[in-house]
Design a protein around this motif. Sequence first.
Motif, short mmCIF file in Angstrom:
data_model
loop_
_atom_site.label_atom_id
_atom_site.label_comp_id
_atom_site.label_asym_id
_atom_site.label_seq_id
_atom_site.Cartn_x
_atom_site.Cartn_y
_atom_site.Cartn_z
N PRO A 362 28.06 20.93 12.44
CA PRO A 362 29.36 20.77 11.76
C PRO A 362 29.21 20.11 10.41
CG PRO A 362 29.13 19.21 13.58
CD PRO A 362 28.01 20.19 13.71
N ASN A 363 30.11 20.46 9.50
CA ASN A 363 30.11 19.88 8.16
C ASN A 363 30.30 18.37 8.26
OD1 ASN A 363 31.49 19.03 5.49
ND2 ASN A 363 30.71 21.09 5.07
N ILE A 364 29.69 17.64 7.32
CA ILE A 364 29.77 16.18 7.29
C ILE A 364 31.21 15.69 7.25
CG2 ILE A 364 29.60 16.09 4.77
CD1 ILE A 364 28.03 13.57 7.26
N THR A 365 32.13 16.51 6.73
CA THR A 365 33.53 16.07 6.64
C THR A 365 34.13 15.81 8.02
OG1 THR A 365 34.24 18.39 6.55
CG2 THR A 365 34.01 17.25 4.46
N LEU A 366 33.63 16.50 9.04
CA LEU A 366 34.15 16.27 10.39
C LEU A 366 33.86 14.83 10.83
CD1 LEU A 366 35.56 18.11 12.55
CD2 LEU A 366 33.33 18.28 13.65
N TYR A 367 32.65 14.37 10.56
CA TYR A 367 32.25 13.00 10.90
C TYR A 367 32.99 12.00 10.02
CZ TYR A 367 29.15 8.91 11.09
OH TYR A 367 28.63 7.63 11.22
N TYR A 368 33.08 12.27 8.73
CA TYR A 368 33.77 11.36 7.82
C TYR A 368 35.25 11.25 8.18
CZ TYR A 368 29.79 11.04 4.57
OH TYR A 368 28.56 10.79 3.99
N ARG A 369 35.84 12.36 8.61
CA ARG A 369 37.26 12.31 8.99
C ARG A 369 37.45 11.44 10.23
NH1 ARG A 369 41.38 11.05 9.78
NH2 ARG A 369 43.40 12.12 9.81
N LYS A 394 33.69 18.28 -2.94
CA LYS A 394 32.91 17.64 -4.00
C LYS A 394 32.87 16.12 -3.88
CE LYS A 394 33.63 21.42 -7.28
NZ LYS A 394 34.15 21.83 -8.61
N PHE A 395 32.14 15.67 -2.88
CA PHE A 395 31.88 14.23 -2.74
C PHE A 395 30.45 14.08 -2.26
CE2 PHE A 395 33.75 15.90 1.13
CZ PHE A 395 32.83 15.50 2.10
N ASP A 396 29.83 12.98 -2.61
CA ASP A 396 28.41 12.76 -2.27
C ASP A 396 28.20 11.64 -1.27
OD1 ASP A 396 27.43 14.78 -4.00
OD2 ASP A 396 27.72 13.43 -5.71
N SER A 397 29.27 10.95 -0.88
CA SER A 397 29.11 9.82 0.03
C SER A 397 30.42 9.56 0.76
CB SER A 397 28.70 8.57 -0.75
OG SER A 397 29.75 8.19 -1.63
N PHE A 398 30.35 8.71 1.77
CA PHE A 398 31.56 8.35 2.50
C PHE A 398 32.55 7.60 1.61
CE2 PHE A 398 33.68 5.42 5.67
CZ PHE A 398 34.58 6.38 6.11
N PRO A 399 32.12 6.64 0.80
CA PRO A 399 33.09 5.98 -0.10
C PRO A 399 33.79 6.97 -1.04
CG PRO A 399 31.11 4.64 0.06
CD PRO A 399 30.81 5.94 0.78
N LEU A 436 28.33 13.12 17.93
CA LEU A 436 29.45 13.99 17.54
C LEU A 436 28.98 15.44 17.38
CD1 LEU A 436 32.26 13.35 15.00
CD2 LEU A 436 30.79 15.32 14.66
N GLU A 437 27.80 15.63 16.79
CA GLU A 437 27.28 17.00 16.58
C GLU A 437 27.06 17.71 17.91
OE1 GLU A 437 25.01 16.17 12.31
OE2 GLU A 437 23.90 16.06 14.19
N LEU A 438 26.48 17.00 18.87
CA LEU A 438 26.26 17.62 20.18
C LEU A 438 27.59 17.85 20.89
CD1 LEU A 438 24.43 18.65 22.38
CD2 LEU A 438 24.03 16.30 23.13
N PHE A 439 28.50 16.90 20.78
CA PHE A 439 29.83 17.05 21.37
C PHE A 439 30.53 18.28 20.82
CE2 PHE A 439 34.41 16.32 21.44
CZ PHE A 439 34.64 15.85 22.72
N TYR A 440 30.44 18.44 19.50
CA TYR A 440 31.07 19.58 18.81
C TYR A 440 30.54 20.90 19.36
CZ TYR A 440 31.89 22.80 14.85
OH TYR A 440 32.24 23.87 14.06
N LEU A 441 29.22 21.01 19.52
CA LEU A 441 28.61 22.24 20.03
C LEU A 441 28.98 22.47 21.49
CD1 LEU A 441 25.08 21.92 18.39
CD2 LEU A 441 26.87 23.55 17.77
#
Length: 492
Positions: A362-369, A394-399, A436-441
């Motif tokens: 999953p895209n990193i945005t799923l985790y950041y959200r 267009k973001f490079d980090s969580f902040p 989260l990645e394993l849960f998503y799959l």
Amino acid sequence: MGSVGVAELRRSLDGLLTYLEPHWDFVNCHMVNYLTDDHWQHFVPEPLRLELNTAKDLNQAIDTLFWRSNRQSQQFPAFASFLAAGDHLRLENYEKLLTTVEQLEQQLATSTHTQLSIKEFMSAKKCHEVELTAALIDKLVQSKSTPNSTSFIVDAGDGKGYLSSRLALQYGHRVLGIDANTTNTENALSRNRKLQRAWNGLTERAELQSQGIIPARRGKKSNQQDASIIPPSLENYKTTSRFITTELNLSDLLTEHFDQQSNNICLTGLHTCGNLASTCLQVFHAQDNCRILCNVGCCYHLLREHFSQQEFFGNKALMDQQVDCGFPLSCYLQERKVRLGRNARMLAAQSIERTLAAKELPNITLYYRALLELLVCRHAPHLKNELQVGKVKKFDSFPEYVKKCADKLNVPWLATVEEEELLLLLEKHEIDRQYLELFYLLRMSFAPVLESVILLDRLLYLKELGYEHSYLIDLFDAVISPRHYAIVAIKQ
């Protein structure tokens, strides 16, 4: 082929629902709440959780169980067994319920046109879908055509006219494209004027390619090109902007646009959104002159359910136009008051085949959200489950992600959260990203089962009404086109 009956479909649906029964909350959970509501503990069965102790275990589980699809794993036997049970319920394993295109063609016994691969004016995915759908519809229409019949095709949810133009130009059928969006119908006609002018050249190139000949690069017209060749007429393709319901009389609409009575209508739709797929089945039944149905649905989250209430819909204006319910259609599931839920329907539209083929996490945005929702609970608990973030680019980090969310949503308190707090939060939950990645799959493994419930309900609806010649056809390559099943029905 075609022998599957009501009893067999009911038994199959019973098996699917029995499998899903313990997991309805799991398939309806929202990934936004993965951390705030501790989804891993609440939804993953304990025997599966006990097989994972380290980050290495998590990575190995994803590789073994998903990327290599190993269902005989000695390292993760509980996971393997759990996933194998879901695999068994996928539609491709129900041979009695599925009809192949070849089987249907044998029954129809129609002549075959040359199937050209014309890739211009559409993506490779759309080209794949249009070619196969148009060829199937042509055979269906041929099978019901007689010297005394006047055949027309109605394309529901016509969009840009990809399918309609192919049916009109290559196969010579009279087609009426219907779309609720006026802009779509205008764009479809504009596209088709361009396609009409280029058609002869495109077909020449496609024919050369089918013979293994590489055509010359497109450029200025060849001096040898016969200027007297007239492009095919598009008089047999019309469009109209309407919202389709069972009250919309297709015969009257065709007479209005083609000035001809029709006694043999083929109602089709390629990736009809939400309720429109279900409505097409209901229109097929309600209107006698509608003799053929060929429908590929999509966007299950936009279905209106009988027994699912208080759902959020992004496109509320569209949903408010829908007066009928699209699930369940069959009396059998209506009597049992089967409810899927919006998140389950969204999950049903996800492609496990494409994910596995691409080995795509999953895209990193799923985790950041999910991390952002922790901030909501910490700083503005009254807003839990209230923020509709949508896509953030267009973001490079969580902040950076948090800053963009604060700007996009105009939430002052979020803009004031210190970067130090954000980085500490990220560090604290580092291992949770892998979980989260394993849960998503794991959750995505339910997608084909949920889609099976929706599609078998539609087929059962037709069978209950007495349409013996109704079929579920695996029409497209699942990796290229995730919504790859077509519902076909023929009135005798």
